[in-house]
Design a protein around this motif. Structure first.
Motif, PDB file in Angstrom:
ATOM      1  N   LEU A 186       0.802  -1.218   0.000  1.00  0.00           N
ATOM      2  CA  LEU A 186       0.000   0.000   0.000  1.00  0.00           C
ATOM      3  C   LEU A 186       0.836   1.270   0.000  1.00  0.00           C
ATOM      4  N   LEU A 187       2.072   1.172   0.457  1.00  0.00           N
ATOM      5  CA  LEU A 187       2.886   2.375   0.630  1.00  0.00           C
ATOM      6  C   LEU A 187       3.013   3.233  -0.624  1.00  0.00           C
ATOM      7  N   PRO A 188       3.253   2.664  -1.822  1.00  0.00           N
ATOM      8  CA  PRO A 188       3.357   3.519  -3.017  1.00  0.00           C
ATOM      9  C   PRO A 188       2.077   4.312  -3.264  1.00  0.00           C
ATOM     10  N   GLY A 189       0.910   3.661  -3.049  1.00  0.00           N
ATOM     11  CA  GLY A 189      -0.342   4.378  -3.249  1.00  0.00           C
ATOM     12  C   GLY A 189      -0.545   5.481  -2.242  1.00  0.00           C
ATOM     13  N   VAL A 190      -0.186   5.204  -0.987  1.00  0.00           N
ATOM     14  CA  VAL A 190      -0.304   6.222   0.054  1.00  0.00           C
ATOM     15  C   VAL A 190       0.600   7.397  -0.261  1.00  0.00           C
ATOM     16  N   ALA A 191       1.812   7.093  -0.713  1.00  0.00           N
ATOM     17  CA  ALA A 191       2.745   8.163  -1.070  1.00  0.00           C
ATOM     18  C   ALA A 191       2.205   8.993  -2.225  1.00  0.00           C
ATOM     19  N   ALA A 192       1.595   8.320  -3.202  1.00  0.00           N
ATOM     20  CA  ALA A 192       1.037   9.040  -4.350  1.00  0.00           C
ATOM     21  C   ALA A 192      -0.091   9.962  -3.916  1.00  0.00           C
ATOM     22  N   LEU A 193      -0.946   9.459  -2.988  1.00  0.00           N
ATOM     23  CA  LEU A 193      -2.034  10.298  -2.499  1.00  0.00           C
ATOM     24  C   LEU A 193      -1.497  11.507  -1.747  1.00  0.00           C
ATOM     25  N   ALA A 194      -0.456  11.302  -0.972  1.00  0.00           N
ATOM     26  CA  ALA A 194       0.138  12.412  -0.228  1.00  0.00           C
ATOM     27  C   ALA A 194       0.712  13.445  -1.174  1.00  0.00           C
ATOM     28  N   LEU A 195       1.379  12.952  -2.228  1.00  0.00           N
ATOM     29  CA  LEU A 195       1.943  13.884  -3.215  1.00  0.00           C
ATOM     30  C   LEU A 195       0.838  14.633  -3.936  1.00  0.00           C
ATOM     31  N   ALA A 196      -0.258  13.934  -4.274  1.00  0.00           N
ATOM     32  CA  ALA A 196      -1.375  14.584  -4.966  1.00  0.00           C
ATOM     33  C   ALA A 196      -2.006  15.656  -4.094  1.00  0.00           C
ATOM     34  N   ALA A 197      -2.128  15.362  -2.794  1.00  0.00           N
ATOM     35  CA  ALA A 197      -2.705  16.353  -1.886  1.00  0.00           C
ATOM     36  C   ALA A 197      -1.808  17.563  -1.743  1.00  0.00           C
ATOM     37  N   HIS A 198      -0.501  17.316  -1.837  1.00  0.00           N
ATOM     38  CA  HIS A 198       0.457  18.411  -1.679  1.00  0.00           C
ATOM     39  C   HIS A 198       0.636  19.218  -2.964  1.00  0.00           C
ATOM     40  N   ALA A 199       0.249  18.620  -4.114  1.00  0.00           N
ATOM     41  CA  ALA A 199       0.522  19.239  -5.414  1.00  0.00           C
ATOM     42  C   ALA A 199      -0.081  20.631  -5.571  1.00  0.00           C
ATOM     43  N   PRO A 200      -1.363  20.862  -5.200  1.00  0.00           N
ATOM     44  CA  PRO A 200      -1.911  22.213  -5.372  1.00  0.00           C
ATOM     45  C   PRO A 200      -1.142  23.269  -4.603  1.00  0.00           C
ATOM     46  N   GLN A 201      -0.731  22.922  -3.336  1.00  0.00           N
ATOM     47  CA  GLN A 201       0.028  23.892  -2.557  1.00  0.00           C
ATOM     48  C   GLN A 201       1.369  24.189  -3.206  1.00  0.00           C
ATOM     49  N   ALA A 202       2.015  23.129  -3.706  1.00  0.00           N
ATOM     50  CA  ALA A 202       3.298  23.318  -4.380  1.00  0.00           C
ATOM     51  C   ALA A 202       3.121  24.139  -5.647  1.00  0.00           C
ATOM     52  N   ALA A 203       2.018  23.864  -6.377  1.00  0.00           N
ATOM     53  CA  ALA A 203       1.752  24.612  -7.611  1.00  0.00           C
ATOM     54  C   ALA A 203       1.556  26.085  -7.307  1.00  0.00           C
ATOM     55  N   ALA A 204       0.852  26.385  -6.202  1.00  0.00           N
ATOM     56  CA  ALA A 204       0.613  27.773  -5.839  1.00  0.00           C
ATOM     57  C   ALA A 204       1.902  28.476  -5.450  1.00  0.00           C
ATOM     58  N   GLN A 205       2.791  27.751  -4.742  1.00  0.00           N
ATOM     59  CA  GLN A 205       4.058  28.354  -4.349  1.00  0.00           C
ATOM     60  C   GLN A 205       4.888  28.721  -5.563  1.00  0.00           C
ATOM     61  N   ASP A 206       4.872  27.852  -6.570  1.00  0.00           N
ATOM     62  CA  ASP A 206       5.680  28.085  -7.766  1.00  0.00           C
ATOM     63  C   ASP A 206       4.975  28.974  -8.790  1.00  0.00           C
ATOM     64  N   TYR A 207       3.661  29.114  -8.672  1.00  0.00           N
ATOM     65  CA  TYR A 207       2.867  29.847  -9.661  1.00  0.00           C
ATOM     66  C   TYR A 207       3.141  31.344  -9.580  1.00  0.00           C
ATOM     67  N   PRO A 208       3.285  31.977 -10.752  1.00  0.00           N
ATOM     68  CA  PRO A 208       3.420  31.389 -12.094  1.00  0.00           C
ATOM     69  C   PRO A 208       4.888  31.154 -12.427  1.00  0.00           C
ATOM     70  N   ASP A 209       5.190  30.015 -13.015  1.00  0.00           N
ATOM     71  CA  ASP A 209       6.566  29.719 -13.406  1.00  0.00           C
ATOM     72  C   ASP A 209       6.741  29.733 -14.925  1.00  0.00           C
ATOM     73  N   LYS A 210       5.724  30.261 -15.625  1.00  0.00           N
ATOM     74  CA  LYS A 210       5.797  30.477 -17.070  1.00  0.00           C
ATOM     75  C   LYS A 210       4.799  31.581 -17.414  1.00  0.00           C
ATOM     76  N   PRO A 211       4.854  32.134 -18.622  1.00  0.00           N
ATOM     77  CA  PRO A 211       3.945  33.236 -18.980  1.00  0.00           C
ATOM     78  C   PRO A 211       2.468  32.858 -18.842  1.00  0.00           C
ATOM     79  N   VAL A 212       1.675  33.824 -18.412  1.00  0.00           N
ATOM     80  CA  VAL A 212       0.230  33.658 -18.247  1.00  0.00           C
ATOM     81  C   VAL A 212      -0.478  34.440 -19.349  1.00  0.00           C
ATOM     82  N   LYS A 213      -1.452  33.796 -19.969  1.00  0.00           N
ATOM     83  CA  LYS A 213      -2.227  34.437 -21.036  1.00  0.00           C
ATOM     84  C   LYS A 213      -3.515  35.008 -20.458  1.00  0.00           C
ATOM     85  N   ILE A 214      -3.792  36.286 -20.767  1.00  0.00           N
ATOM     86  CA  ILE A 214      -5.066  36.914 -20.397  1.00  0.00           C
ATOM     87  C   ILE A 214      -5.835  37.177 -21.684  1.00  0.00           C
TER      88      ILE A 214
END
Length: 332
Positions: free
Chosen positions: A15-43
Motif C-alpha cells: 500500500l505504501l506507493p499508493g499512500v505516497a502518491a495520495l500524499a503527493l497529490a494532496a500536496h501538489a496544489p500547494q506546491a503549484a501555488a508556491q511556484d505559480y506562475p513559473d511560465k507566462p500567463v495568457k489573459i
C-alpha cells in the motif's frame, strides 16, 4: 514471526506507493501555488484592442507582471459579442495560465441574447475579481447637430424612420441602449462591431449617428472635440467627464446603469492558485497608482470578493432577462 503479522506487513508495504502518491497529490496544489506562475500567463480579451476590457487587461497584466515576477500577456480574440474569447477560456486547461478579462455583457447578457451559447457563465468559470465598473457615454459625431441628450431625442424624430444607427460592441450595451429608448422614446437600429475601437472609428467617419460606449474608449476623442459626449448612464457624473450630465439629470430621474469588467479563470483551477491571484489583484486594486489611472479613465476600481462577484453575475442575468422581455428581444 507469526504468519498473520508477516502478511499484514507485506500488505502495508504494497500500500505504501499508493499512500505516497495520495500524499503527493494532496500536496501538489500547494506546491503549484508556491511556484505559480513559473511560465507566462495568457489573459484573453474577447474584443478588439481599444475598449475598456482591453485597456483594463493590459493595466492588470503589467501590474501582475511586476508583482508576481512573470510575464502576463494579453491576447485579443474578438468576435460574436466576446463569446469566442470567453468560450476559449471556458475550455482551456484549468491551471491558472489562461485567464479571462470579460465584460459584464459576456457573462450576463450573452446568455440571454445568444442562442446556443457554447459556455455557461455560472458553471464554466471561477470568479477571481471585479476589476472595475464604469458608465457608458451617449456619444455622437461632432458634426451631428445636437449638443445634449434632449436634442438627440428631437433629432431622431426628424429622421424619416425615426431611428438612429447605433453602433455597439457588445450585447450588454444593446440592453443599456434599450433602457434609454424605453425611457426617452428613442428608436435605435443596432449595428454590431467587434469592439469599442471600431465603433469609435465608425462614429468619427459618420457611418453611425450614436454610440452608447464605455467611457475609456471615447475619452480621447471627446476631449479632442472630434466626438460629443451627451450623457453618462451612471447615477453620478464621471470624474473624467465632469461637464457631461447624467441621463437622470437629462430628464430621466432614477436612471443608473453601470457596466463592469471581471477577471475569471476556467472552472477547476486549483484553489491555491486562485487565492494567490485574488490576493495579488486585490492588492493591485488598492494601489494608489492603479486607482489614479483608473479614475483618469472614468473607472471605479473593484475588489477581489469572488463570492460577491458570483452573486452579481447571477443577479444581473435576472435583471437583464427582464429588460430583454420588456423590449421583446429574442435570442439569436
Amino acid at each position: 514471526m507469526p504468519r498473520s503479522v508477516f502478511s499484514m506487513r507485506r500488505h502495508v508495504l504494497r500500500l505504501l506507493p499508493g499512500v505516497a502518491a495520495l500524499a503527493l497529490a494532496a500536496h501538489a496544489p500547494q506546491a503549484a501555488a508556491q511556484d505559480y506562475p513559473d511560465k507566462p500567463v495568457k489573459i484573453v480579451v474577447g474584443f478588439a484592442p481599444g475598449g475598456t476590457n482591453d485597456i483594463l487587461a493590459r493595466l492588470m497584466a503589467a501590474k501582475l507582471q511586476d508583482k508576481l515576477k512573470q510575464a502576463f500577456v494579453v491576447e485579443n480574440k474578438p468576435g460574436a459579442n466576446s463569446a469566442i474569447g470567453n468560450d476559449f477560456v471556458a475550455k482551456a486547461k484549468p491551471d491558472g495560465y489562461t485567464l479571462l478579462v470579460s465584460s459584464s455583457g459576456g457573462l450576463t447578457t450573452n446568455p440571454i441574447l445568444m442562442r446556443s451559447l457554447p459556455y455557461d457563465p455560472a458553471k464554466d468559470y471561477e470568479p477571481i475579481a471585479l476589476l472595475g465598473s464604469f458608465p457608458l457615454v451617449v456619444t455622437v459625431p461632432a458634426s451631428l447637430p445636437v449638443n445634449n441628450f434632449a436634442e438627440l431625442v428631437q433629432f431622431a424624430k426628424t429622421r424619416k424612420d425615426g431611428k438612429l444607427d447605433h453602433g455597439t460592441p457588445t450585447t450588454s450595451f444593446v440592453l443599456v441602449a434599450e433602457t434609454l429608448t424605453e425611457h426617452a422614446g428613442l428608436k435605435f437600429n443596432h449595428i454590431l462591431y467587434r469592439g469599442s475601437g471600431p465603433v469609435v472609428t465608425a462614429l468619427l467617419g459618420g457611418e453611425i449617428q450614436v454610440g452608447v460606449l464605455d467611457s475609456p474608449a471615447v475619452l480621447q476623442q471627446v476631449k479632442a472635440g472630434k466626438l460629443k459626449a451627451l450623457a453618462v448612464t451612471t447615477e453620478k457624473r464621471s470624474a473624467a467627464l465632469p461637464d457631461v450630465p447624467t441621463v437622470a439629470e437629462s430628464g430621466y430621474a432614477g436612471y443608473d446603469i453601470p457596466i463592469w469588467t471581471a477577471l475569471m479563470a476556467p472552472k477547476g483551477t486549483p484553489e491555491p492558485v486562485l487565492a494567490k491571484l485574488r490576493t495579488a489583484v486585490g492588492e493591485i486594486l488598492k494601489d494608489q497608482d492603479t486607482i489614479e489611472r483608473m479614475h483618469a479613465l472614468s473607472l471605479e476600481p473593484g475588489n477581489a470578493d469572488s463570492a460577491a462577484l458570483g452573486r452579481r453575475i447571477t443577479n444581473d442575468i435576472a435583471r437583464w432577462s427582464g429588460v430583454a422581455k420588456t423590449a421583446n428581444i429574442k435570442p439569436q
